[in-house]
Enzyme design. Structure first.
Site, PDB file in Angstrom:
ATOM      1  N   GLU A  91     -59.145  -9.368  33.652  1.00 22.06           N
ATOM      2  CA  GLU A  91     -58.539 -10.013  33.918  1.00 22.06           C
ATOM      3  C   GLU A  91     -58.035 -10.273  32.214  1.00 22.06           C
ATOM      4  O   GLU A  91     -57.014 -10.583  31.708  1.00 22.06           O
ATOM      5  CB  GLU A  91     -58.797 -11.809  34.139  1.00 22.06           C
ATOM      6  CG  GLU A  91     -58.689 -11.821  35.240  1.00 22.06           C
ATOM      7  CD  GLU A  91     -57.464 -11.666  36.255  1.00 22.06           C
ATOM      8  OE1 GLU A  91     -56.003 -11.919  35.936  1.00 22.06           O
ATOM      9  OE2 GLU A  91     -57.958 -12.427  37.918  1.00 22.06           O
ATOM     10  N   SER A 130     -50.768 -16.060  37.861  1.00 23.75           N
ATOM     11  CA  SER A 130     -50.865 -16.237  36.652  1.00 23.75           C
ATOM     12  C   SER A 130     -50.648 -17.552  36.317  1.00 23.75           C
ATOM     13  O   SER A 130     -50.848 -18.796  37.268  1.00 23.75           O
ATOM     14  CB  SER A 130     -50.197 -15.296  35.243  1.00 23.75           C
ATOM     15  OG  SER A 130     -50.684 -15.830  34.140  1.00 23.75           O
ATOM     16  N   HIS A 151     -54.653  -8.170  34.463  1.00 20.82           N
ATOM     17  CA  HIS A 151     -53.831  -9.239  35.005  1.00 20.82           C
ATOM     18  C   HIS A 151     -52.745  -8.548  35.742  1.00 20.82           C
ATOM     19  O   HIS A 151     -52.268  -7.790  34.056  1.00 20.82           O
ATOM     20  CB  HIS A 151     -53.866 -10.564  33.796  1.00 20.82           C
ATOM     21  CG  HIS A 151     -53.530 -11.307  33.467  1.00 20.82           C
ATOM     22  ND1 HIS A 151     -54.055 -12.462  34.621  1.00 20.82           N
ATOM     23  CD2 HIS A 151     -52.227 -12.831  33.584  1.00 20.82           C
ATOM     24  CE1 HIS A 151     -52.950 -13.257  34.373  1.00 20.82           C
ATOM     25  NE2 HIS A 151     -51.900 -13.100  33.876  1.00 20.82           N
TER      26      HIS A 151
END
Length: 557
Positions: free
Chosen positions: A345, A227, A460
């Site tokens: 995601e 991330s 994610h």
């Protein structure tokens, strides 16, 4: 629930992976002499790997960035006398403590949850180094950069002991200033910004000077992150300040184009100034006003801001030009690069963090359109309504029910933020002549059952558990997931050693070439090519249209 967990544990045990918990007993207290002084850590046994790991927590790589050092470049740490205790987790950097703890609990690979404090004095790193009874060659070094949108996160949420033990590598997890303390910029010499990125460079410099004392090879450093950590890795690959400080790079679900970067930091500065009561007539006065705020006041100012309120900026130092310009001009630190994304995601954790309207059961089209309009600004600042129309029609317009509307909306946000950004960066690095390996992680963890809705696949951050060997530290995984974790760890560590993830017993991972070949990572793996080809072409054309419109407007002025 307990019965289900015991069943999963026995499944793994029958696969020959024993005692999944690093014991944590401090039977051994290893000492290391660094360039700044001696440190005393502790030893843990990773039973599944049949190896012990020496752990050193909270090693300072810079002076505390407080007082006059707030909004300043990091300075080398002060040497100390005697032996420094390195058996306690350092505080995480200044952030929303509730959000930081929530994220830590959600992504940690440990069995136990670590209660983290916050402090502006936070420039520390943790080192995990495998124990050996014989003198060995220097070991490859992994440097983990945590995620959290540049506003939250902590090094101590990630336990590097399983990765170190199984694959005989040194693992370092680093911290960097976040939020206002980390990225505040006035767009001029009074506060250039990117303090958090400069902290990452300082940590890498410390590693170059000191990791040899922990059996690490300063000539074989792989930076990896997820991330905002993946964005940070991508940024370091572009920055001249980081040249020579690392030798391979891995960006998981984040690259330095399109998100967490602005060329107009003044707008951010004005919002922060208003929240702080520091609306001054000059940059110098604004910076001085913010420097005078106490740590508690800085925390309160942070709590007034929205979730994703700050970005890195064009400072002329860390970023001599914008990331997009550096990429297009091939001004890139030439290193082998793994880049990848997960197949959902924007499935669960991010919409919840961003306080989306309830979407589990589906969404109405009018609500989806409103959400799309606000979130497109994350990818395309000031996107005109005709752009919103194009994206809406591509992803949502043909949806026949509320569930399809929801799924279309989530994909319409994930694709530009993560997937297309990753593909763009991969193409630039490939075209610059650097080895690139691309992946899509597809496995929905069994631990998501009953917690995360069924429509969410690999959310994610879901891959982190497998990179860091969570099945061997926390349990709560199936036999197949333990095998998947070992597979991912082998790919990553082969890459750290050789600049190529391939090795014996692994499905071949093709290099990213003009056919855009990549690896699908699930309980089984297979090679594929041209990820989301039609959608990527849509975003490529849309990006070109937006940039063309901006150039035309600029010319008209």
């Amino acid at each position: 629930m307990a019965t289900e967990k015991n069943t999963l544990l026995s499944l793994i045990l029958t696969a020959g992976i024993t005692a999944l918990v690093a014991t944590g007993q401090k039977a051994e207290q290893p000492e290391v002499v660094t360039n700044y002084g001696s440190v005393r850590g502790y030893q843990v046994k990773v039973n599944a790997a049949e190896r012990s790991v020496n752990v050193f927590l909270g090693l300072p790589f810079a002076k505390p960035p407080v007082g006059p050092l707030r909004f300043s470049e990091p300075q080398p740490p002060e040497p100390w006398k005697g032996v420094r205790d390195a058996a306690s987790y350092p505080p995480m950097c200044l952030q929303d403590k509730v959000l930081g703890q929530y994220l830590s609990d959600a992504i940690t690979n440990r069995k136990e949850k670590v209660r983290l404090q916050i402090s502006e004095d936070c420039l520390y790193l943790n080192v995990y180094t495998p124990v050996s009874t014989e003198e060995q060659e220097k070991l490859p070094v992994f440097v983990w950069i945590h995620g959290g949108g540049l506003v939250s996160g902590a090094a101590s949420s990630y336990d590097g002991s399983a990765l170190a033990a199984f694959d005989n590598v040194v693992v370092v997890t680093i911290q960097y200033r976040l939020g206002i303390a980390g990225y505040f910029s006035t767009g001029d010499k009074h506060a250039r910004g990117n303090w958090g990125y400069l902290d990452q460079v300082a940590a890498l410099q410390w590693i170059q000077e000191n990791i040899i004392h922990f059996r690490g090879d300063p000539g074989s450093v792989t930076i990896f992150g997820e991330s905002a950590g993946g964005v940070s890795v991508s940024a370091l690959v572009l920055s001249p300040l980081a040249k020579g400080l690392f030798h391979k790079a891995i960006s998981e679900s984040g690259t330095a184009v399109r998100i967490l970067f602005t060329e107009q930091p003044e707008e951010q500065a004005q919002r922060i100034a208003a929240a702080a009561g520091c609306e001054k007539s000059s940059s110098a006065a604004l910076v001085e006003c913010l420097r005078e705020k106490t740590e508690a006041e800085m925390e309160q100012i942070t709590l007034k801001m929205p979730p994703m309120f700050i970005s890195a900026s064009l400072d002329g130092v860390f970023f001599p030009k914008s990331p997009r310009q550096l990429l297009s001009e091939k001004v890139i630190n030439a290193v082998p690069y793994i880049i990848g994304v997960n197949n959902c995601e924007f499935g669960w954790i991010l919409p919840r963090m961003m306080k989306f309207p309830e979407f589990t059961e589906g969404l109405e089209k009018d609500v989806a359109r409103q959400v799309l309009q606000s979130t497109l600004a994350l990818s395309f600042k000031g996107a005109p309504s005709d752009i919103v129309d194009l994206v809406y029609n591509e992803y949502i317009g043909v949806a026949e029910n509320r569930a399809q509307v929801r799924d279309g909306l989530l994909d319409s946000i994930a694709d530009p933020l993560f997937v297309f950004s990753a593909v763009e960066v991969a193409r630039h690095h490939r075209d610059a002549g650097n080895p690139v390996y691309f992946y899509e992680f597809q496995h929905r963890p069994s631990s998501a059952a009953g917690v995360v809705p069924e429509f969410v696949k690999a959310d994610h951050a879901d891959e982190i558990a497998f990179v860091f060997g969570k099945p061997f530290l926390a349990g709560n995984a199936t036999e197949e997931e333990a095998k998947l974790s070992r597979t991912v760890m082998k790919y990553w560590t082969n890459f750290a050693r050789n600049g190529n993830p391939n090795g014996e017993g692994l499905v071949h991972w093709p290099q990213y070439d003009m056919d855009e070949r990549y690896l699908e990572i699930d309980l089984t793996q297979k090679a594929a090519k041209k990820l989301k080809e039609r959608k990527m072409e849509f975003w490529m054309q849309l990006t070109e249209q937006i940039m063309s419109d901006r150039r035309r407007k600029h010319t008209d002025l």
